[in-house]
Design an enzyme around this catalytic site. Structure first.
Site, short mmCIF file in Angstrom:
data_model
loop_
_atom_site.label_atom_id
_atom_site.label_comp_id
_atom_site.label_asym_id
_atom_site.label_seq_id
_atom_site.Cartn_x
_atom_site.Cartn_y
_atom_site.Cartn_z
N TYR A 272 32.05 21.10 37.68
CA TYR A 272 32.01 19.80 38.36
C TYR A 272 32.62 18.72 37.49
CZ TYR A 272 30.12 17.03 42.25
OH TYR A 272 29.99 16.25 43.38
N TYR A 273 32.77 17.55 38.09
CA TYR A 273 33.33 16.40 37.36
C TYR A 273 32.36 15.83 36.33
CZ TYR A 273 36.58 16.06 41.37
OH TYR A 273 37.51 16.30 42.34
N SER A 309 39.62 24.14 37.80
CA SER A 309 39.01 22.82 37.67
C SER A 309 38.79 22.19 39.03
CB SER A 309 39.90 21.91 36.83
OG SER A 309 40.94 21.35 37.62
N ASP A 310 37.86 21.24 39.09
CA ASP A 310 37.74 20.43 40.29
C ASP A 310 38.99 19.56 40.40
OD1 ASP A 310 36.64 19.35 42.61
OD2 ASP A 310 34.64 19.24 41.73
N TRP A 311 39.15 18.91 41.53
CA TRP A 311 40.42 18.29 41.90
C TRP A 311 40.64 16.94 41.20
CZ3 TRP A 311 40.32 22.81 43.34
CH2 TRP A 311 41.17 23.38 44.29
#
Length: 596
Positions: A272-273, A309-311
């Site tokens: 997550y970020y 990775s998340d965006w």
């Protein structure tokens, strides 16, 4: 488009399906240029063009043309974005896309991924169901609690996905919904680690099968190491929501569903970020965090699959036409070049939502990262393409796609699950009022009159009615942009006027209220005033009416606690489940209809 394989000086041993996959991977990798390897590291949005054509550039969402992405940037991984057309048109588009990929020097096939397509929550977190069968949100599967049903769903969704070329599911989301205000709870199975672990394993089995293979959809389990304990419930898609906090010292609790997913063979993982605050780990975003990705994920849990990775971690992104800074929490001061180095050093294999392979090429040529490190991730990515059979059978049967996607069998199973997830919280003040008898006069709010007319006579005013049926959704605060508003956050209190109107209606006519919960809601102002109270987790009007009139029975039990007040929410610990004082309805609450 003509496939010119025969004229290229390439050793095509990697196309020999009789060879071991490891040998095929090494044969292909040895022939790849640095640019071709770099293209494997990036997975960004792609759209279907008008009429199923390959898309031109879309400046509103800052998406280059499909030809630029595949030919110019040598990319082979894409997340399908936008409205889904018919299954046949989508399958035909997929074949055009694979033809374009086949025209490249090595003909590496495209891998397509998708956010959930079968739920009710629509927006940045899921895609409208469109031609697919429609099921309750994952939170509804938590309410049902049946592993066999979740595996059945996963298998049916797998068949629909593979029929149109979707080979990576950017789910399941096994985060634990321990912060009542957090916006992303509808995609979880609830707040309990044991329940989430059981259902997460079943979900992965349904999509992947016993082992990953040519008939599988690879799952990308997210968001490692657990995205639930958000400070004040704020989401790290936004700059004010980057902190994940653990005042209950419950970091390990959030790892349990991931450990179960790894044991079940989860093929991919997305961090997550957020950045962990007050733990042993560095206080930077999880994707940049070597102690999280290499230390925890790779070494402690032994995960050797793809980490994507998340965006939008490297560069500014455009979402719903609005610019957003890179979600590089804790390392905002770094340049995109420095961020890329940190993410690769952490142990990540792919950059979600990015399309800048030239920058990776520069880093290798400058000596800042070795080509050997690039090869480590390239092997993982290529291995999955081979395991999924993309090199051997890249094209689809368009006729089959139309027959499989949204079949009558799958739609019926989805509708049954919608009904089963409905959870009955209150049934009558002194005696049960539900199920209702057919033929009553009903006053409706938020319910389709056509659907209701199959069971009752619809009237225009409460004074004419024998009973009122009201459907509402959990409250949220309007935010400052379209994308931010899409993340339902803020207070769980209903507006005072809305709650008062419900109470007034209930004092006029016996009233049944159904609330769609994409996260908890404070039901205290009217829960004891109405005659019956149900909650759903994504259900059609017909599904709710079937339960209200007894054609089906409510089978759900709350997968999340429903607090009694916002004061109790603010005083609770974000990392601890069932932590609000004097909850109105506890985790696991759910009434059943009296025996006939």
């Amino acid at each position: 488009m003509t496939n010119a394989f025969a004229t290229r000086t390439v050793d095509y041993a990697y196309r020999d399906a009789s060879l071991p996959i490891a040998e095929r991977v090494e044969n292909l990798l040895a022939q790849m240029t640095l640019g071709e390897k770099a293209g494997l590291f990036f997975q960004t949005m792609i759209m279907i063009g008008e009429g199923g054509a390959l898309a031109e550039a879309n400046p509103v969402f800052d998406i280059p043309s499909t030809e630029e992405l595949v030919i110019g940037r040598q990319m082979t991984h894409f997340n399908l974005f936008g409205t889904t057309p018919s299954a046949a048109r989508m399958a035909a588009w997929h074949n055009r896309l694979q033809e374009l990929a086949a025209s490249t020097r090595l003909g590496i096939p495209v891998t397509l991924s998708t956010d959930p397509c079968h739920s009710f929550t629509v927006g940045s977190r899921t895609t409208p169901a469109g031609p697919f069968s429609q099921w309750p949100d994952p939170l509804g599967f938590g309410a049902i609690g049946d592993e066999a049903l979740v595996e059945k769903f996963g298998d049916m969704a797998r068949q629909e996905y593979t029929a149109v070329g979707l080979r990576v599911a950017l789910h399941p989301q096994v985060d634990l919904a321990t912060e009542p205000r957090w916006a992303r709870q509808s995609g979880t199975f609830g707040e309990d680690a044991a329940l989430t672990s059981r259902l997460g394993v079943a979900y992965i089995r349904g999509f992947q099968g016993a082992t990953l293979g040519p008939d599988s959809v690879a799952t990308m389990t997210k968001h490692f190491p657990g995205g639930g304990p958000q400070q004040d419930g704020r989401d790290p898609h936004f700059a004010n929501g980057g902190s994940q906090v653990y005042p209950g010292s419950n970091f390990e609790y959030h790892l349990k569903p991931f450990e179960a997913a790894f044991e079940a063979g989860a093929s991919q993982v997305m961090p997550y970020y957020g950045m962990p605050i007050g733990t042993e780990h560095e206080e930077i975003g999880f994707n940049f965090n070597r102690s999280i990705i290499t230390g925890l994920l790779r070494e402690r849990f032994g995960f050797d699959g793809i980490v994507c990775s998340d965006w939008g971690l490297l560069t500014e992104t455009v979402t719903v036409g609005e610019p957003y800074p890179a979600r590089a929490w804790g390392v905002e001061q770094l340049s995109p070049r420095e961020r890329m180095l940190r993410i690769l050093d952490a142990g990540v294999d792919q950059f979600g939502g990015e399309s800048i392979p030239d920058l990776l090429v520069e880093l290798v040529r400058s000596g800042e990262i070795s080509e050997e490190r690039v090869d480590v991730s390239a092997r993982r990515v290529l291995r999955e393409k081979f395991v999924l059979g993309l090199f051997d059978e890249p094209f689809l049967d368009v006729t089959r796609a139309a027959a499989v996607v949204g079949s009558a069998e799958f739609r019926a199973a989805g509708a049954a699950a919608q009904r089963a997830a409905i959870t009955l919280l209150v049934n009558g003040r002194s005696a049960p009022i539900l199920p209702l008898a057919s033929g009553l006069r009903v006053y409706l709010q938020g319910v389709d009159p056509t659907a209701a007319s199959e069971y009752a006579t619809v009237v225009e005013t409460p004074d004419e009615a024998d009973v009122a049926i009201v459907r509402i959704r959990a409250p949220f605060e309007e935010r400052y942009t379209v994308f931010a508003t899409d993340y339902h956050a803020g207070s769980l209190d209903f507006p005072r006027e809305q709650a008062a109107e419900l109470v007034t209606l209930a004092r006029t006519v016996p009233t049944i209220v159904d609330v769609y919960l994409d996260r908890p809601a404070i039901l205290t102002p009217f829960a004891r005033e109405v005659d019956a109270l149900l909650v759903d987790f994504g259900a059609s009007d017909r599904a709710v009416l079937d339960v209200v009139f007894g054609a089906a029975s409510p089978q759900g039990s709350l997968p999340i606690e429903l607090p009694s007040s916002m004061d109790a929410v603010r005083a609770s610990r974000p990392d601890v489940p069932s932590d609000t004082e004097h909850p109105l309805f506890r985790f696991g609450h759910g009434l059943r209809y009296p025996a006939a």
